[in-house]
Enzyme design. Structure first.
Site, PDB file in Angstrom:
ATOM      1  N   TYR A  56       9.509 -23.002  12.246  1.00 26.48           N
ATOM      2  CA  TYR A  56       8.161 -22.135  12.443  1.00 26.48           C
ATOM      3  C   TYR A  56       7.820 -21.818  10.671  1.00 26.48           C
ATOM      4  CZ  TYR A  56       7.498 -23.251  17.060  1.00 26.48           C
ATOM      5  OH  TYR A  56       7.307 -23.731  18.443  1.00 26.48           O
ATOM      6  N   GLN A  91      -6.130 -25.494  20.581  1.00 24.16           N
ATOM      7  CA  GLN A  91      -4.737 -25.318  20.885  1.00 24.16           C
ATOM      8  C   GLN A  91      -3.735 -25.154  19.639  1.00 24.16           C
ATOM      9  OE1 GLN A  91      -3.837 -28.526  23.934  1.00 24.16           O
ATOM     10  NE2 GLN A  91      -5.710 -29.154  23.375  1.00 24.16           N
ATOM     11  N   HIS A 109      -2.783 -21.135  21.915  1.00 25.51           N
ATOM     12  CA  HIS A 109      -1.276 -21.206  21.905  1.00 25.51           C
ATOM     13  C   HIS A 109      -0.852 -20.373  20.863  1.00 25.51           C
ATOM     14  CE1 HIS A 109      -1.492 -25.354  23.886  1.00 25.51           C
ATOM     15  NE2 HIS A 109      -1.451 -24.508  24.769  1.00 25.51           N
ATOM     16  N   CYS A 136       9.542  -4.797  11.297  1.00 26.64           N
ATOM     17  CA  CYS A 136       8.165  -5.090  11.866  1.00 26.64           C
ATOM     18  C   CYS A 136       7.504  -4.079  11.097  1.00 26.64           C
ATOM     19  CB  CYS A 136       8.158  -4.734  13.355  1.00 26.64           C
ATOM     20  SG  CYS A 136       6.529  -4.585  13.918  1.00 26.64           S
ATOM     21  N   GLY A 176      -9.962 -34.361  19.564  1.00 20.64           N
ATOM     22  CA  GLY A 176      -8.716 -34.404  19.045  1.00 20.64           C
ATOM     23  C   GLY A 176      -7.421 -33.855  19.829  1.00 20.64           C
ATOM     24  N   THR A 177      -7.402 -34.179  21.114  1.00 16.79           N
ATOM     25  CA  THR A 177      -6.194 -33.669  21.944  1.00 16.79           C
ATOM     26  C   THR A 177      -5.872 -34.747  22.893  1.00 16.79           C
ATOM     27  OG1 THR A 177      -5.460 -32.284  23.610  1.00 16.79           O
ATOM     28  CG2 THR A 177      -7.947 -32.326  23.391  1.00 16.79           C
ATOM     29  N   SER A 178      -4.680 -34.878  23.109  1.00 19.42           N
ATOM     30  CA  SER A 178      -4.070 -36.158  23.954  1.00 19.42           C
ATOM     31  C   SER A 178      -4.301 -35.950  25.383  1.00 19.42           C
ATOM     32  CB  SER A 178      -2.671 -36.607  23.577  1.00 19.42           C
ATOM     33  OG  SER A 178      -1.849 -35.019  23.898  1.00 19.42           O
ATOM     34  N   ASN A 202     -12.250 -38.465  20.184  1.00 11.74           N
ATOM     35  CA  ASN A 202     -10.822 -38.418  19.900  1.00 11.74           C
ATOM     36  C   ASN A 202     -10.560 -39.845  19.330  1.00 11.74           C
ATOM     37  OD1 ASN A 202      -8.311 -37.009  20.214  1.00 11.74           O
ATOM     38  ND2 ASN A 202      -7.745 -38.694  21.754  1.00 11.74           N
TER      39      ASN A 202
HETATM   40  P1  OAD Z   1      -1.325 -34.263  20.421  1.00 17.74           P
HETATM   41  O1  OAD Z   1      -0.476 -34.696  19.340  1.00 17.74           O
HETATM   42  O2  OAD Z   1      -0.704 -34.433  21.790  1.00 17.74           O
HETATM   43  O3  OAD Z   1      -2.721 -35.388  20.249  1.00 17.74           O
HETATM   44  C1  OAD Z   1      -3.547 -35.621  19.624  1.00 17.74           C
HETATM   45  C2  OAD Z   1      -4.554 -36.325  19.719  1.00 17.74           C
HETATM   46  O4  OAD Z   1      -5.392 -36.266  18.561  1.00 17.74           O
HETATM   47  C3  OAD Z   1      -4.031 -37.661  19.849  1.00 17.74           C
HETATM   48  O5  OAD Z   1      -4.843 -38.129  21.448  1.00 17.74           O
HETATM   49  C4  OAD Z   1      -4.806 -38.553  18.859  1.00 17.74           C
HETATM   50  O6  OAD Z   1      -5.262 -40.074  19.337  1.00 17.74           O
HETATM   51  C5  OAD Z   1      -5.602 -37.719  18.261  1.00 17.74           C
HETATM   52  N1  OAD Z   1      -5.987 -37.871  16.742  1.00 17.74           N
HETATM   53  C6  OAD Z   1      -5.131 -38.123  15.962  1.00 17.74           C
HETATM   54  N2  OAD Z   1      -5.698 -38.101  14.741  1.00 17.74           N
HETATM   55  C7  OAD Z   1      -7.058 -37.983  15.033  1.00 17.74           C
HETATM   56  C8  OAD Z   1      -8.391 -37.842  14.311  1.00 17.74           C
HETATM   57  N3  OAD Z   1      -8.200 -37.931  13.022  1.00 17.74           N
HETATM   58  N4  OAD Z   1      -9.634 -37.700  14.597  1.00 17.74           N
HETATM   59  C9  OAD Z   1      -9.546 -37.540  16.067  1.00 17.74           C
HETATM   60  N5  OAD Z   1      -8.348 -37.563  17.051  1.00 17.74           N
HETATM   61  C10 OAD Z   1      -7.225 -37.714  16.292  1.00 17.74           C
HETATM   62  O7  OAD Z   1      -1.855 -33.155  20.136  1.00 17.74           O
HETATM   63  P2  OAD Z   1      -2.343 -31.843  21.182  1.00 17.74           P
HETATM   64  O8  OAD Z   1      -3.279 -32.332  22.334  1.00 17.74           O
HETATM   65  O9  OAD Z   1      -3.315 -30.781  20.314  1.00 17.74           O
HETATM   66  O10 OAD Z   1       1.451 -27.129  22.181  1.00 17.74           O
HETATM   67  O11 OAD Z   1      -1.320 -31.409  21.685  1.00 17.74           O
HETATM   68  C11 OAD Z   1      -1.302 -30.304  22.594  1.00 17.74           C
HETATM   69  C12 OAD Z   1      -0.104 -29.378  22.607  1.00 17.74           C
HETATM   70  O12 OAD Z   1       0.938 -29.888  22.665  1.00 17.74           O
HETATM   71  C13 OAD Z   1      -0.352 -28.592  21.332  1.00 17.74           C
HETATM   72  O13 OAD Z   1      -0.942 -27.399  21.160  1.00 17.74           O
HETATM   73  C14 OAD Z   1       1.305 -27.914  21.095  1.00 17.74           C
HETATM   74  C15 OAD Z   1       1.833 -29.347  21.637  1.00 17.74           C
HETATM   75  O14 OAD Z   1       3.156 -29.388  22.363  1.00 17.74           O
HETATM   76  C16 OAD Z   1       2.384 -26.041  21.910  1.00 17.74           C
HETATM   77  O15 OAD Z   1       3.225 -26.142  20.977  1.00 17.74           O
HETATM   78  C17 OAD Z   1       2.661 -24.854  22.973  1.00 17.74           C
END
Ligand code: OAD
Length: 234
Positions: A56, A91, A109, A136, A176-178, A202
């Site tokens: 981190y 997220q 998150h 702290c 932009g989320t999977s 996406n």
């Molecule tokens: P992911 O890495 O799972 O998914 C990212 C998504 O963004 C994928 O579907 C890609 O196709 C898409 N993508 C990539 N580049 C892009 C672009 N330039 N424009 C549009 N889309 C694009 O990430 P998240 O869905 O955010 O949680 O992941 C969810 C959570 O899983 C995160 O918050 C994190 C992770 O584990 C924690 O750490 C608690």
């Protein structure tokens, strides 16, 4: 169709990808480079806190060198210009939405730039490293600060506010989320059940693409400004 007044936007790592921040599940993404069980669970932190802090600390440093992109800027423009209700739920733990100017924002998150003291339960803005076990700023106790990031097995933040917004949304937009991680992956169904229109922006169809009434696929820096122009009536 009824007019749109209340909007909920959900963003994920894809919205920050074109700012140079790694996503989690794309090829070469963070979860290919590191095992979730090693760096992103409370058990990992108990077992090997140095490893977790190093992970981190490096990410906290890296995001500070990145800049918001056209997608963050377009969402900030929406926030400034949308006369109805709007909630941007991210997220992402980077601060690129707020650096672009977004105000109506929830980090479900957590945030890289916060440290959370588990002795006194205070969150302090933190831009440096935690591996040295600093004191702290609120209670002065050394060794109790942890990243203010929600780990697997922990409860995301501000869920009541998020569900309240979803339940009165006229439009839900996922960017932009999977769709791999709950509860965020379930927001589209919650919004649909409440009668909202649903739109996915996406790079590719997400795991939950099926649930959206409309999907547009391509880079966020193109799709998001186009959609914001459209909804603001430009
Ligand atoms: P992911 O890495 O799972 O998914 C990212 C998504 O963004 C994928 O579907 C890609 O196709 C898409 N993508 C990539 N580049 C892009 C672009 N330039 N424009 C549009 N889309 C694009 O990430 P998240 O869905 O955010 O949680 O992941 C969810 C959570 O899983 C995160 O918050 C994190 C992770 O584990 C924690 O750490 C608690």
């Amino acid at each position: 169709m009824s007019p749109i007044r209340n909007i909920v936007v959900l963003t994920g790592a894809g919205v920050s990808a074109e700012s140079g921040i790694d996503t989690f599940r794309d090829a070469g993404g963070l979860w290919e480079q590191h095992r979730v069980e090693d760096v992103a669970t409370p058990e990992a932190f108990a077992r090997d806190p140095d490893l977790v802090h190093r992970f981190y600390d490096a990410r906290r440093e890296a995001i500070q060198a990145k800049q918001p992109n056209a997608a963050h800027e377009a969402l900030a423009r929406l926030d400034a210009g949308w006369p109805g209700e709007l909630l941007i739920v991210t997220q992402n733990v980077d601060d690129l939405h707020e650096r672009a100017g977004a105000k109506r924002l929830i980090h479900m998150h957590g945030e890289h730039l916060n440290a959370w003291c588990i002795a006194c339960d205070t969150r302090s803005r933190w831009t440096g490293t935690l591996i040295e076990r600093p004191a702290c700023p609120a209670c002065g106790m050394p060794g109790y600060l942890r990243p203010d990031v929600v780990w697997f097995g922990e409860m995301p933040y501000r869920m009541e506010e998020i569900y309240a917004a979803l339940n009165k949304a006229d439009l839900f937009v996922s960017i932009g989320t999977s769709g791999a991680v709950y509860p965020a992956a379930g927001f589209v169904r919650e919004a649909r059940a409440a009668g909202a229109r649903t739109l996915e922006l996406n790079m590719e169809p997400s795991q939950g693409s099926y649930w959206f009434s409309e999907a547009r696929h391509g880079p966020a820096t193109q799709l998001v400004p186009q959609w914001v122009d459209q909804i603001l009536g430009f």
